[in-house]
Write a protein that holds these residues in place. Structure first.
Motif, PDB file in Angstrom:
ATOM      1  N   VAL A  92     -49.085 -14.946  20.739  1.00  0.00           N
ATOM      2  CA  VAL A  92     -48.727 -15.345  22.110  1.00  0.00           C
ATOM      3  C   VAL A  92     -47.493 -16.252  22.072  1.00  0.00           C
ATOM      4  O   VAL A  92     -47.165 -16.912  23.043  1.00  0.00           O
ATOM      5  N   PHE A  93     -46.830 -16.278  20.925  1.00  0.00           N
ATOM      6  CA  PHE A  93     -45.683 -17.181  20.740  1.00  0.00           C
ATOM      7  C   PHE A  93     -44.355 -16.431  20.616  1.00  0.00           C
ATOM      8  O   PHE A  93     -43.319 -17.037  20.384  1.00  0.00           O
ATOM      9  N   GLY A  94     -44.394 -15.111  20.692  1.00  0.00           N
ATOM     10  CA  GLY A  94     -43.157 -14.330  20.626  1.00  0.00           C
ATOM     11  C   GLY A  94     -42.680 -14.067  19.205  1.00  0.00           C
ATOM     12  O   GLY A  94     -41.488 -13.813  18.985  1.00  0.00           O
ATOM     13  N   LYS A  95     -43.614 -14.117  18.246  1.00  0.00           N
ATOM     14  CA  LYS A  95     -43.200 -13.845  16.859  1.00  0.00           C
ATOM     15  C   LYS A  95     -42.928 -12.351  16.657  1.00  0.00           C
ATOM     16  O   LYS A  95     -42.031 -11.965  15.927  1.00  0.00           O
ATOM     17  N   ALA A  96     -43.727 -11.516  17.301  1.00  0.00           N
ATOM     18  CA  ALA A  96     -43.559 -10.060  17.166  1.00  0.00           C
ATOM     19  C   ALA A  96     -43.096  -9.479  18.501  1.00  0.00           C
ATOM     20  O   ALA A  96     -43.284 -10.091  19.551  1.00  0.00           O
ATOM     21  N   LEU A 296     -43.282 -26.910  32.829  1.00  0.00           N
ATOM     22  CA  LEU A 296     -42.946 -25.511  33.106  1.00  0.00           C
ATOM     23  C   LEU A 296     -41.460 -25.260  32.860  1.00  0.00           C
ATOM     24  O   LEU A 296     -41.068 -24.231  32.295  1.00  0.00           O
ATOM     25  N   LEU A 297     -40.667 -26.244  33.225  1.00  0.00           N
ATOM     26  CA  LEU A 297     -39.224 -26.131  32.996  1.00  0.00           C
ATOM     27  C   LEU A 297     -38.939 -26.061  31.482  1.00  0.00           C
ATOM     28  O   LEU A 297     -38.181 -25.198  31.013  1.00  0.00           O
ATOM     29  N   LEU A 298     -39.605 -26.959  30.737  1.00  0.00           N
ATOM     30  CA  LEU A 298     -39.416 -26.957  29.278  1.00  0.00           C
ATOM     31  C   LEU A 298     -39.900 -25.647  28.662  1.00  0.00           C
ATOM     32  O   LEU A 298     -39.251 -25.085  27.771  1.00  0.00           O
ATOM     33  N   ALA A 299     -41.035 -25.164  29.178  1.00  0.00           N
ATOM     34  CA  ALA A 299     -41.588 -23.905  28.659  1.00  0.00           C
ATOM     35  C   ALA A 299     -40.611 -22.755  28.937  1.00  0.00           C
ATOM     36  O   ALA A 299     -40.380 -21.899  28.070  1.00  0.00           O
ATOM     37  N   THR A 300     -40.017 -22.778  30.119  1.00  0.00           N
ATOM     38  CA  THR A 300     -39.065 -21.724  30.482  1.00  0.00           C
ATOM     39  C   THR A 300     -37.803 -21.837  29.632  1.00  0.00           C
ATOM     40  O   THR A 300     -37.256 -20.828  29.168  1.00  0.00           O
ATOM     41  N   LEU A 301     -37.384 -23.069  29.387  1.00  0.00           N
ATOM     42  CA  LEU A 301     -36.219 -23.272  28.510  1.00  0.00           C
ATOM     43  C   LEU A 301     -36.512 -22.755  27.105  1.00  0.00           C
ATOM     44  O   LEU A 301     -35.659 -22.121  26.466  1.00  0.00           O
ATOM     45  N   ASN A 302     -37.728 -23.036  26.620  1.00  0.00           N
ATOM     46  CA  ASN A 302     -38.124 -22.526  25.303  1.00  0.00           C
ATOM     47  C   ASN A 302     -38.035 -21.003  25.248  1.00  0.00           C
ATOM     48  O   ASN A 302     -37.579 -20.426  24.257  1.00  0.00           O
ATOM     49  N   ALA A 303     -38.496 -20.370  26.344  1.00  0.00           N
ATOM     50  CA  ALA A 303     -38.471 -18.903  26.384  1.00  0.00           C
ATOM     51  C   ALA A 303     -37.028 -18.395  26.368  1.00  0.00           C
ATOM     52  O   ALA A 303     -36.699 -17.416  25.689  1.00  0.00           O
ATOM     53  N   LEU A 305     -34.407 -20.051  25.165  1.00  0.00           N
ATOM     54  CA  LEU A 305     -33.866 -20.321  23.819  1.00  0.00           C
ATOM     55  C   LEU A 305     -34.342 -19.274  22.823  1.00  0.00           C
ATOM     56  O   LEU A 305     -33.580 -18.802  21.983  1.00  0.00           O
ATOM     57  N   GLN A 306     -35.623 -18.905  22.939  1.00  0.00           N
ATOM     58  CA  GLN A 306     -36.167 -17.888  22.031  1.00  0.00           C
ATOM     59  C   GLN A 306     -35.362 -16.597  22.147  1.00  0.00           C
ATOM     60  O   GLN A 306     -34.999 -15.984  21.153  1.00  0.00           O
ATOM     61  N   LEU A 308     -32.260 -16.244  23.380  1.00  0.00           N
ATOM     62  CA  LEU A 308     -30.869 -16.418  22.957  1.00  0.00           C
ATOM     63  C   LEU A 308     -30.741 -16.446  21.431  1.00  0.00           C
ATOM     64  O   LEU A 308     -29.807 -15.899  20.858  1.00  0.00           O
ATOM     65  N   LEU A 309     -31.707 -17.118  20.796  1.00  0.00           N
ATOM     66  CA  LEU A 309     -31.603 -17.310  19.338  1.00  0.00           C
ATOM     67  C   LEU A 309     -32.112 -16.112  18.535  1.00  0.00           C
ATOM     68  O   LEU A 309     -31.923 -16.059  17.323  1.00  0.00           O
ATOM     69  N   ARG A 310     -32.794 -15.187  19.221  1.00  0.00           N
ATOM     70  CA  ARG A 310     -33.466 -14.103  18.503  1.00  0.00           C
ATOM     71  C   ARG A 310     -32.580 -13.394  17.470  1.00  0.00           C
ATOM     72  O   ARG A 310     -33.043 -13.120  16.346  1.00  0.00           O
ATOM     73  N   PRO A 311     -31.295 -13.110  17.789  1.00  0.00           N
ATOM     74  CA  PRO A 311     -30.486 -12.427  16.769  1.00  0.00           C
ATOM     75  C   PRO A 311     -30.271 -13.287  15.522  1.00  0.00           C
ATOM     76  O   PRO A 311     -29.984 -12.765  14.441  1.00  0.00           O
ATOM     77  N   LEU A 312     -30.404 -14.610  15.650  1.00  0.00           N
ATOM     78  CA  LEU A 312     -30.101 -15.502  14.523  1.00  0.00           C
ATOM     79  C   LEU A 312     -31.345 -16.027  13.828  1.00  0.00           C
ATOM     80  O   LEU A 312     -31.446 -16.039  12.605  1.00  0.00           O
ATOM     81  N   VAL A 313     -32.294 -16.469  14.636  1.00  0.00           N
ATOM     82  CA  VAL A 313     -33.473 -17.115  14.060  1.00  0.00           C
ATOM     83  C   VAL A 313     -34.662 -16.914  15.000  1.00  0.00           C
ATOM     84  O   VAL A 313     -34.484 -16.751  16.217  1.00  0.00           O
ATOM     85  N   LEU A 314     -35.881 -16.908  14.427  1.00  0.00           N
ATOM     86  CA  LEU A 314     -37.082 -16.744  15.241  1.00  0.00           C
ATOM     87  C   LEU A 314     -37.555 -18.124  15.692  1.00  0.00           C
ATOM     88  O   LEU A 314     -38.019 -18.926  14.880  1.00  0.00           O
ATOM     89  N   TYR A 315     -37.393 -18.405  16.976  1.00  0.00           N
ATOM     90  CA  TYR A 315     -37.782 -19.707  17.526  1.00  0.00           C
ATOM     91  C   TYR A 315     -39.100 -19.504  18.292  1.00  0.00           C
ATOM     92  O   TYR A 315     -39.123 -18.829  19.323  1.00  0.00           O
ATOM     93  N   THR A 316     -40.201 -20.043  17.757  1.00  0.00           N
ATOM     94  CA  THR A 316     -41.516 -19.747  18.344  1.00  0.00           C
ATOM     95  C   THR A 316     -42.327 -21.033  18.565  1.00  0.00           C
ATOM     96  O   THR A 316     -43.326 -21.276  17.884  1.00  0.00           O
ATOM     97  N   PRO A 317     -41.908 -21.859  19.525  1.00  0.00           N
ATOM     98  CA  PRO A 317     -42.647 -23.102  19.776  1.00  0.00           C
ATOM     99  C   PRO A 317     -44.024 -22.839  20.397  1.00  0.00           C
ATOM    100  O   PRO A 317     -44.234 -21.769  20.989  1.00  0.00           O
ATOM    101  N   LEU A 318     -44.922 -23.835  20.274  1.00  0.00           N
ATOM    102  CA  LEU A 318     -46.264 -23.697  20.867  1.00  0.00           C
ATOM    103  C   LEU A 318     -46.189 -23.594  22.388  1.00  0.00           C
ATOM    104  O   LEU A 318     -46.993 -22.913  23.021  1.00  0.00           O
TER     105      LEU A 318
END
Ligand SMILES: NC(=O)C1=CN([C@@H]2O[C@H](COP(=O)(O)OP(=O)(O)OC[C@H]3O[C@@H](n4cnc5c(N)ncnc54)[C@H](O)[C@@H]3O)[C@@H](O)[C@H]2O)C=CC1
Ligand SMILES: C[C@H](CCCC(C)(C)O)[C@H]1CC[C@H]2[C@@H]3[C@H](O)CC4=CC(=O)CC[C@]4(C)[C@H]3CC[C@]12C
Length: 369
Positions: A92-96, A296-303, A305-306, A308-318
């Motif tokens: 549920v963290f967007g790893k896959a 919710l704003l932070l959670a949306t920012l995390n999403a 960032l995830q 945007l960064l996907r081509p470079l790194v897997l960003y999967t915060p809780l």
């Protein structure tokens, strides 16, 4: 399956047998299923602890395989009496990617069903999830609900979508004729949030607390109750269901059962503190430190960032919009269906479940205990 209780004749297959829940099911079967002759443990990644189990009286067969590969599944299923299908991609963290989650959880389950039918295996137990029901995307509370409680199950996230589809496939397969003409008997177990020895998210929270000087910061109101169940009791339910499916096929076939025990109803964070508190962590705040809109704003920012960064790194915060929504929605079960249908009583009391989990946290690397 009609042999005398003492003669070990049965062959069981556990998919995902090296995972958090799978390991507990495997160990529980070896301890508490005297009719077992062979236990096949099928997993994408085989664990080294399997080796020590091979010295006991039951033949333990480790099978490295992928549930998305139909031929590998069929080879593992052939000749087994019962399949416990626990393998799954819990993400549920967007790893896959959503596609991979679907492939493993839905196509993988379809492969298991077809393998049972082709090879003549009659009994299939599926590890489903409370997420099949909810919380739904509307944030409706499910308060002390049971298997018959009406609830609008609406999902968008790939994980609950995949579990719901897979569960449906399993239930619809009940009664199909397997090779040899006998009917397939299936049922699905729906654990709420599982905790106990080996729980990765608990480990993550513990490490996060250590990084913040022994402090965790409250993000969810204490009034939001979250259903939790001890891994040993979930494993015990699987063992019991697998044992009783033949005798009670008419009653249990095609049924779903929530997994429950005597764990108290609390918020996700307060519940975790039952274990992390005795290990030296403190939960700061009686109310969430940040208002919901900011989270919710932070959670949306995390999403974002995830993405945007996907081509470079897997960003999967809780914290992401989905985990925030689940953690903020009451979802608790209160049912005795498993007791009525197959005599389930929790094997571990709350006190024992708690003591075992604390003991495990204290033994984690980096722990001050
Ligand atoms: N952890 C929880 O709180 C809950 C978990 N569940 C369900 O319980 C089951 C087990 O979950 P956990 O033990 O928590 O997860 P886990 O990730 O620890 O275990 C899953 C196992 O499945 C294996 N696996 C994954 N993809 C595979 C593939 N393609 N082929 C073969 N094996 C594969 C993994 O290697 C792993 O050993 C899952 O089906 C999950 O949906 C249900 C409710 C709650
Ligand atoms: C990670 C969440 C807690 C963090 C919230 C934050 C960032 C605001 O502090 C977890 C809260 C609820 C968990 C889920 C729940 O227990 C139901 C589940 C069932 C499953 O089948 C798989 C796991 C999970 C989705 C579980 C995952 C972690 C939480 C979202």
């Amino acid at each position: 399956m009609a042999e005398s209780a003492q003669v070990p004749t049965l062959v069981y297959l556990v998919t995902g047998g090296c995972g958090f829940l799978g390991e507990h099911i495997v160990r529980m079967l070896l301890e508490r299923e005297p009719r077992l002759r062979e236990l096949r443990v099928f997993d994408l990644h085989l664990s080294s602890w399997l080796e020590e189990l091979k010295t006991g009286p039951v033949q333990v067969t480790a099978i490295q395989g992928d549930v998305t590969q139909a031929h590998e599944v069929a080879a593992a299923v052939a000749g087994s009496h019962v399949v416990i299908h626990t393998a799954g991609l819990v993400d549920v963290f967007g790893k896959a990617s959503p596609k991979t989650i679907h492939k493993v959880n839905v196509q993988g389950t379809q492969n298991v069903i077809e393998a049972c039918i082709r090879t003549g295996t009659q009994f299939l137990v599926y590890t489903s999830s409370m997420e099949v029901v909810g919380p739904n995307i509307k944030g409706h509370p499910f308060y002390r609900g049971n298997e018959d409680t009406p609830y609008e199950a609406v999902h968008r996230h790939p994980y609950p979508c995949s579990k719901a589809l897979a569960e449906q496939l399993v239930l619809e397969a009940n009664g199909r004729k397997v090779n040899g003409g006998l009917p397939l008997v299936t049922c699905a177990l729906r654990p709420t949030g599982i905790y106990g020895e080996g729980h990765q998210v608990m480990r993550d929270f513990y490490n996060q607390g250590l990084r913040f000087g022994g402090r965790l910061f409250r993000a969810v109101p204490a009034s939001v109750e979250h259903g939790r169940v001890y891994v040993g009791n979930v494993a015990w339910m699987h063992v019991l269901v697998a044992r009783e499916l033949e005798q009670r096929a008419a009653l249990m076939g095609g049924q779903v059962y929530f997994c429950y025990d005597k764990s108290p109803y609390k918020s996700y964070e307060d519940f975790n503190m039952e274990f992390l508190g005795p290990c030296g962590l403190r939960l700061i705040g009686t109310h969430p430190l940040l208002p919901y809109w900011l989270l919710l704003l932070l959670a949306t920012l995390n999403a974002l960032l995830q993405w945007l960064l996907r081509p470079l790194v897997l960003y999967t915060p809780l914290l992401n919009p989905y985990t925030l929504a689940v953690a903020n929605t009451t979802f608790t079960v209160s049912t005795n269906k498993a007791q009525r249908h197959f005599g389930y009583k929790p094997l571990f009391s709350w006190e024992e479940s708690k003591a075992r989990t604390i003991h495990w946290v204290q033994a984690l690397e980096g722990s001050a205990w």
